[in-house]
Design a protein around this motif. Structure first.
Motif, PDB file in Angstrom:
ATOM      1  N   ARG A 124       0.835  -1.129  -0.198  1.00  0.00           N
ATOM      2  CA  ARG A 124      -0.171   0.178  -0.146  1.00  0.00           C
ATOM      3  C   ARG A 124       0.812   1.235  -0.074  1.00  0.00           C
ATOM      4  N   ILE A 125       0.258   2.398  -0.603  1.00  0.00           N
ATOM      5  CA  ILE A 125       0.747   3.795  -0.447  1.00  0.00           C
ATOM      6  C   ILE A 125      -0.129   4.387   0.371  1.00  0.00           C
ATOM      7  N   LEU A 126       0.229   5.009   1.386  1.00  0.00           N
ATOM      8  CA  LEU A 126      -0.598   5.824   2.116  1.00  0.00           C
ATOM      9  C   LEU A 126      -0.197   7.415   1.798  1.00  0.00           C
ATOM     10  N   CYS A 127      -1.172   8.249   1.448  1.00  0.00           N
ATOM     11  CA  CYS A 127      -1.023   9.720   1.015  1.00  0.00           C
ATOM     12  C   CYS A 127      -2.177  10.151   1.585  1.00  0.00           C
ATOM     13  N   THR A 128      -2.132  11.702   1.472  1.00  0.00           N
ATOM     14  CA  THR A 128      -3.301  12.596   1.960  1.00  0.00           C
ATOM     15  C   THR A 128      -3.803  13.527   0.889  1.00  0.00           C
ATOM     16  N   PHE A 129      -4.825  13.845   0.839  1.00  0.00           N
ATOM     17  CA  PHE A 129      -5.403  14.999   0.199  1.00  0.00           C
ATOM     18  C   PHE A 129      -6.534  15.560   0.825  1.00  0.00           C
ATOM     19  N   GLY A 130      -6.434  17.117   1.051  1.00  0.00           N
ATOM     20  CA  GLY A 130      -7.216  17.852   1.909  1.00  0.00           C
ATOM     21  C   GLY A 130      -7.264  17.046   3.460  1.00  0.00           C
ATOM     22  N   PRO A 131      -8.347  16.730   4.039  1.00  0.00           N
ATOM     23  CA  PRO A 131      -8.696  16.301   5.267  1.00  0.00           C
ATOM     24  C   PRO A 131      -8.672  14.583   5.284  1.00  0.00           C
ATOM     25  N   TRP A 132      -8.178  14.279   4.192  1.00  0.00           N
ATOM     26  CA  TRP A 132      -8.508  12.710   3.930  1.00  0.00           C
ATOM     27  C   TRP A 132      -7.196  11.734   3.852  1.00  0.00           C
ATOM     28  N   LEU A 133      -7.080  10.650   4.551  1.00  0.00           N
ATOM     29  CA  LEU A 133      -5.802   9.789   4.369  1.00  0.00           C
ATOM     30  C   LEU A 133      -6.482   8.663   3.266  1.00  0.00           C
ATOM     31  N   TYR A 134      -5.810   8.454   2.438  1.00  0.00           N
ATOM     32  CA  TYR A 134      -6.078   7.448   1.302  1.00  0.00           C
ATOM     33  C   TYR A 134      -4.988   6.268   1.398  1.00  0.00           C
ATOM     34  N   ALA A 135      -5.339   5.118   0.936  1.00  0.00           N
ATOM     35  CA  ALA A 135      -4.500   3.983   0.972  1.00  0.00           C
ATOM     36  C   ALA A 135      -4.815   3.344  -0.455  1.00  0.00           C
ATOM     37  N   LEU A 136      -3.651   3.343  -1.230  1.00  0.00           N
ATOM     38  CA  LEU A 136      -3.658   3.284  -2.577  1.00  0.00           C
ATOM     39  C   LEU A 136      -2.986   1.773  -2.865  1.00  0.00           C
ATOM     40  N   ASP A 137      -3.407   1.083  -3.826  1.00  0.00           N
ATOM     41  CA  ASP A 137      -2.519  -0.268  -4.262  1.00  0.00           C
ATOM     42  C   ASP A 137      -1.342   0.200  -4.862  1.00  0.00           C
ATOM     43  N   ALA A 138      -0.198  -0.202  -4.329  1.00  0.00           N
ATOM     44  CA  ALA A 138       1.051   0.358  -4.769  1.00  0.00           C
ATOM     45  C   ALA A 138       1.288  -0.174  -6.326  1.00  0.00           C
ATOM     46  N   ASP A 139       0.794  -1.168  -6.696  1.00  0.00           N
ATOM     47  CA  ASP A 139       0.909  -1.831  -8.079  1.00  0.00           C
ATOM     48  C   ASP A 139       0.231  -0.958  -9.053  1.00  0.00           C
ATOM     49  N   THR A 140      -0.942  -0.446  -8.641  1.00  0.00           N
ATOM     50  CA  THR A 140      -1.978   0.266  -9.620  1.00  0.00           C
ATOM     51  C   THR A 140      -2.312   1.632  -9.219  1.00  0.00           C
ATOM     52  N   GLY A 141      -1.963   2.178  -8.208  1.00  0.00           N
ATOM     53  CA  GLY A 141      -2.453   3.504  -7.588  1.00  0.00           C
ATOM     54  C   GLY A 141      -3.953   3.626  -7.308  1.00  0.00           C
ATOM     55  N   ARG A 142      -4.717   2.588  -7.481  1.00  0.00           N
ATOM     56  CA  ARG A 142      -6.014   2.476  -7.106  1.00  0.00           C
ATOM     57  C   ARG A 142      -6.321   2.436  -5.698  1.00  0.00           C
ATOM     58  N   PRO A 143      -7.408   3.365  -5.239  1.00  0.00           N
ATOM     59  CA  PRO A 143      -7.817   3.426  -3.730  1.00  0.00           C
ATOM     60  C   PRO A 143      -8.095   1.780  -3.455  1.00  0.00           C
ATOM     61  N   ILE A 144      -7.806   1.668  -2.164  1.00  0.00           N
ATOM     62  CA  ILE A 144      -8.194  -0.033  -1.697  1.00  0.00           C
ATOM     63  C   ILE A 144      -9.466   0.143  -0.999  1.00  0.00           C
ATOM     64  N   PRO A 145     -10.708  -0.197  -1.558  1.00  0.00           N
ATOM     65  CA  PRO A 145     -11.952  -0.461  -1.038  1.00  0.00           C
ATOM     66  C   PRO A 145     -12.399  -0.525   0.666  1.00  0.00           C
ATOM     67  N   SER A 146     -11.554  -1.307   0.871  1.00  0.00           N
ATOM     68  CA  SER A 146     -11.546  -2.024   2.383  1.00  0.00           C
ATOM     69  C   SER A 146     -11.136  -0.811   3.361  1.00  0.00           C
ATOM     70  N   PHE A 147     -10.261   0.124   2.731  1.00  0.00           N
ATOM     71  CA  PHE A 147      -9.691   1.020   3.793  1.00  0.00           C
ATOM     72  C   PHE A 147     -10.855   2.261   3.803  1.00  0.00           C
ATOM     73  N   GLY A 148     -10.960   2.419   5.150  1.00  0.00           N
ATOM     74  CA  GLY A 148     -12.225   3.555   5.490  1.00  0.00           C
ATOM     75  C   GLY A 148     -13.338   3.386   4.421  1.00  0.00           C
ATOM     76  N   ALA A 149     -14.010   4.455   3.998  1.00  0.00           N
ATOM     77  CA  ALA A 149     -14.855   4.380   2.916  1.00  0.00           C
ATOM     78  C   ALA A 149     -14.322   4.534   1.855  1.00  0.00           C
ATOM     79  N   ASN A 150     -14.534   3.486   0.932  1.00  0.00           N
ATOM     80  CA  ASN A 150     -13.862   3.518  -0.443  1.00  0.00           C
ATOM     81  C   ASN A 150     -12.597   3.926  -0.537  1.00  0.00           C
TER      82      ASN A 150
END
Length: 699
Positions: A120-146
């Motif tokens: 996973r790649i963890l990054c932020t945009f505004g007030p949100w912490l995102y988890a992205l798939d390190a291979d594709t860059g797509r958000p991981i749906p099971s992390f938080g809400a979408n």
């Protein structure tokens, strides 16, 4: 206290060798150090560019990229996180957040996590912490809400409508990530407690209250009910943290409480603002703390992640933690106990000249190490190159000058200035116990004014502008471009009314957002800036707590000569090596030059600088950071420049070094824009020339 390193902690670490740059500033110790030595003192003069990548987002980039398994992960100036082939710069994926109305991202870098299966790649945009798939860059749906979770989750109800972002990468331990936060610096600031999130689910795991609740240790160092976040807030960690993973100790440097420059709403020592905290990484429980500024009235927040290293004192090895500061001091403690490794003395400071303010009578300062930035200004320190030197000396004699002079209605020259001393780029350390610190040598002029009743003739937009915007952009909208605050008198030529109103809400780069101003109020400010006002039909004034302080800050103004250069004598930027085994400086040199002055025969003056160094086993210290668009390699033992290269734009960022396919690279983000430099969107990598046989074989 935790002393063992469990299997979970090992699995949560990138399973990498010394060839990678897997974490912000090189590793959990934030040492900026690499064991790579292919590029060394003997051959660094042959270093050359090997690839460029354009993000498509020109603007200031403070990102220290990470490199994992041959892939470089980094962030653009505004809305992009991306992955590149670290050897070629070829893009693998880009993630652009479309769900957040903000241009704020984790622009100093991103975080990598793996359990051996999920990456996973963890990054932020505004007030949100995102988890992205390190291979594709797509958000991981099971992390938080979408794929995302709120950075406000543990901050309490009163902070939910306030501005909260994160501009520095989080820190990983086992399955937890700890997030730095940036909030407003005025009385409307959100709480900014230390929060741990579960990397798998995005759920909040624990919270440490930096403004204590009733019954918690430190509560009585604040006014009653300060924790309710009315008229006081922040005490945030924005600079980033370090982690002793084998012991399970998280080291957290905190910032000042808000508002920055008026303390009548925060009378007391204000624990745990301006502290170095050692927390149990699994539970968030306090192990030890050291407050390095009491009741901060000068915005002397902890400015960079602490460095973890081992030093030798009195014949024994000691695991230490070193905290650099804006004041030009290094505080060094036993990492386990918090015991100072050099004497620290409480030194008296002047009282506040303002009624209702109670400056703390003393502030701590170490006897050693010796300061790496000047501590005093006298007439002899005024620049010999200033045409108006006599006027500057007169101003210096007229104003109050110092490190901890409380601000009042008169002018104070604060030195070291608001941006250090040291800054967010942090310090490098090597295994021998030497710390390398790049510092600014800039004095700033500051003062306060009484908050008076609004001018009856002023429209609603002007009133709100004066309350929220004038501290940076000046009451007449002229800004202070030399200090980084743009002139807004012609803003209509580059932004529409809608764009201005939107940016007031979200912020941009170093400008905070003001979501607490109602939409009609933001529109009124935009109308005022564009030369016309729209009458308000409903309340657009700030909440009561935002106007509850009797003084306002008059803005950030550098102490400059009539040519726009620093009013003090050079160096204006420096690089210092300090042996932390003894506390003694090994060497100190100017960092950077202004070529127009060098052409006049003036020795290199140094320049303001933002971004830290990389230190290597090849005997090098590599740093960009300077206003002069140059990256340099120094001999780490002597401070002698061994190589330099003119970049396409100034690189206000810490480089990364790594190896792919047996070849060592140095990569850096060249975004410019700060300090009035041209903006760019380039990431650039360097390496030694390939042997002819290798180059031919690759065709």
């Amino acid at each position: 206290m935790l002393r063992s390193c469990c299997l979970g902690a090992l699995l949560a670490l990138p399973a990498l060798g010394a060839t990678e740059w897997p974490e912000y500033l090189g590793g959990p110790e934030r040492s900026h150090y690499s064991t790579l030595a292919q590029i060394n003192r003997g051959n660094v003069a042959s270093l050359q560019p090997v690839w460029e990548y354009h993000t498509g987002e020109p603007g200031q980039m403070q990102c220290n990229p990470i490199v994992v398994d041959g892939v470089l992960y980094a962030a653009g100036a505004r809305s992009r996180v991306f992955a590149l082939d670290a050897a070629t710069g070829r893009q693998r994926w880009v993630f652009t957040d479309t769900a957040t109305d903000s241009t704020w991202n984790n622009f100093r870098g991103v975080v990598y996590w793996t359990d051996g299966h999920s990456r996973r790649i963890l990054c932020t945009f505004g007030p949100w912490l995102y988890a992205l798939d390190a291979d594709t860059g797509r958000p991981i749906p099971s992390f938080g809400a979408n794929g995302r979770t709120s950075l406000k989750a543990g901050l309490g109800a009163n902070s939910q409508s306030k501005w909260v972002v994160s501009t520095t990468p989080g820190t990983i331990f086992e399955n937890l990530i700890y997030m730095p936060l940036r909030v407003s610096e005025e009385a409307d600031a959100a709480r900014a407690d230390i929060q741990a999130f579960d990397v798998r689910t995005g759920r909040l795991a624990w919270v440490f209250h930096t403004i204590p609740y009733p019954g918690e240790f430190g509560y009585d160092t604040w006014p009653k009910d300060a924790y309710k976040n009315i008229n006081v807030g922040s005490a945030n960690c924005w600079a980033g943290m370090s982690i002793d993973r084998p012991r399970g100790i998280l080291y957290v440097p905190t910032g000042s409480a808000s508002p920055d420059f008026w303390g009548g709403n925060k009378v007391g020592a204000d624990l745990f603002a301006d502290c170095l905290l050692a927390l149990n990484a699994r539970t968030g429980k306090l192990i030890w703390y050291r407050q390095l500024v009491h009741h901060d009235l000068n915005d002397r927040d902890m400015v960079a992640p602490p460095n973890l290293l081992t030093i030798h004192r009195h014949g024994r090895a000691i695991d230490a933690v070193a905290q650099i500061t804006k004041q030009g001091w290094v505080f060094v403690f036993n990492r386990v106990t918090g015991e100072p490794l050099f004497p620290i003395r409480e030194r008296p400071i002047p009282p506040s000249p303002l009624p209702g303010e109670h400056a703390w009578p003393t502030q701590p300062a170490p006897d050693l190490p010796a300061p790496y930035a000047r501590q005093t200004l006298t007439p002899d320190d005024i620049s010999p190159y200033a045409h108006n030197r006599a006027a500057l000396i007169a101003e210096l004699k007229r104003d109050r000058v110092g490190i901890f002079e409380p601000f009042g209605l008169d002018e104070v020259i604060q030195f070291p200035g608001f941006d250090g001393g040291a800054e967010w780029g942090g310090a490098g350390v090597d295994p021998q116990g030497t710390i390398y610190i790049n510092a600014n040598e800039m004095a700033w002029v500051a003062s306060l004014s009484p908050v008076t009743a609004p001018n009856p003739a002023a429209g609603p937009g002007e009133r709100l502008y004066l309350q929220y915007c004038a501290a940076c952009h000046q009451a007449d909208r002229s800004g202070h471009p030399a200090s980084g605050y743009p002139d807004l008198r012609g803003v209509g030529a580059r932004m529409t009314r809608e764009q201005i109103a939107a940016q007031i809400a979200t912020g941009r780069r170093m400008m905070p957002g003001f979501p607490q101003i109602a939409a009609e109020g933001r529109d009124a400010i935009a109308a005022y800036l564009l030369g016309y006002e729209k009458p308000l039909t409903r309340a657009a004034s700030p909440p009561p707590e935002a106007s509850a302080q009797p003084y306002r800050f008059n803005g950030y103004n550098k102490f400059l000569d009539d040519q726009g250069y620093p009013a003090i004598a050079p160096p204006w930027g420096s690089l210092t090596a300090i042996d932390l085994n003894t506390g003694r400086q090994r060497w100190r040199v100017p960092l950077g030059e202004l070529k127009e002055l060098t052409a006049r025969g003036i020795p290199p003056t140094g320049t303001e600088n933002y971004g830290g160094p990389v230190v290597t086993a090849g005997g090098l210290l590599i740093i960009a950071a300077t206003k002069d668009s140059t990256i340099r390699a120094f001999d780490k033992d002597t401070g002698r420049i061994l190589w330099h290269y003119t970049l396409p734009a100034s690189a206000f960022a810490t480089p990364a070094t790594y190896e792919v396919g047996g070849r060592q690279y140095v990569a850096v983000a060249c975004g410019g824009e700060k300090l009035g430099t041209p903006a760019s969107d380039i990431y650039m990598a360097f390496a030694l020339p390939e042997p002819a046989s290798a180059a031919a074989g690759g065709k």
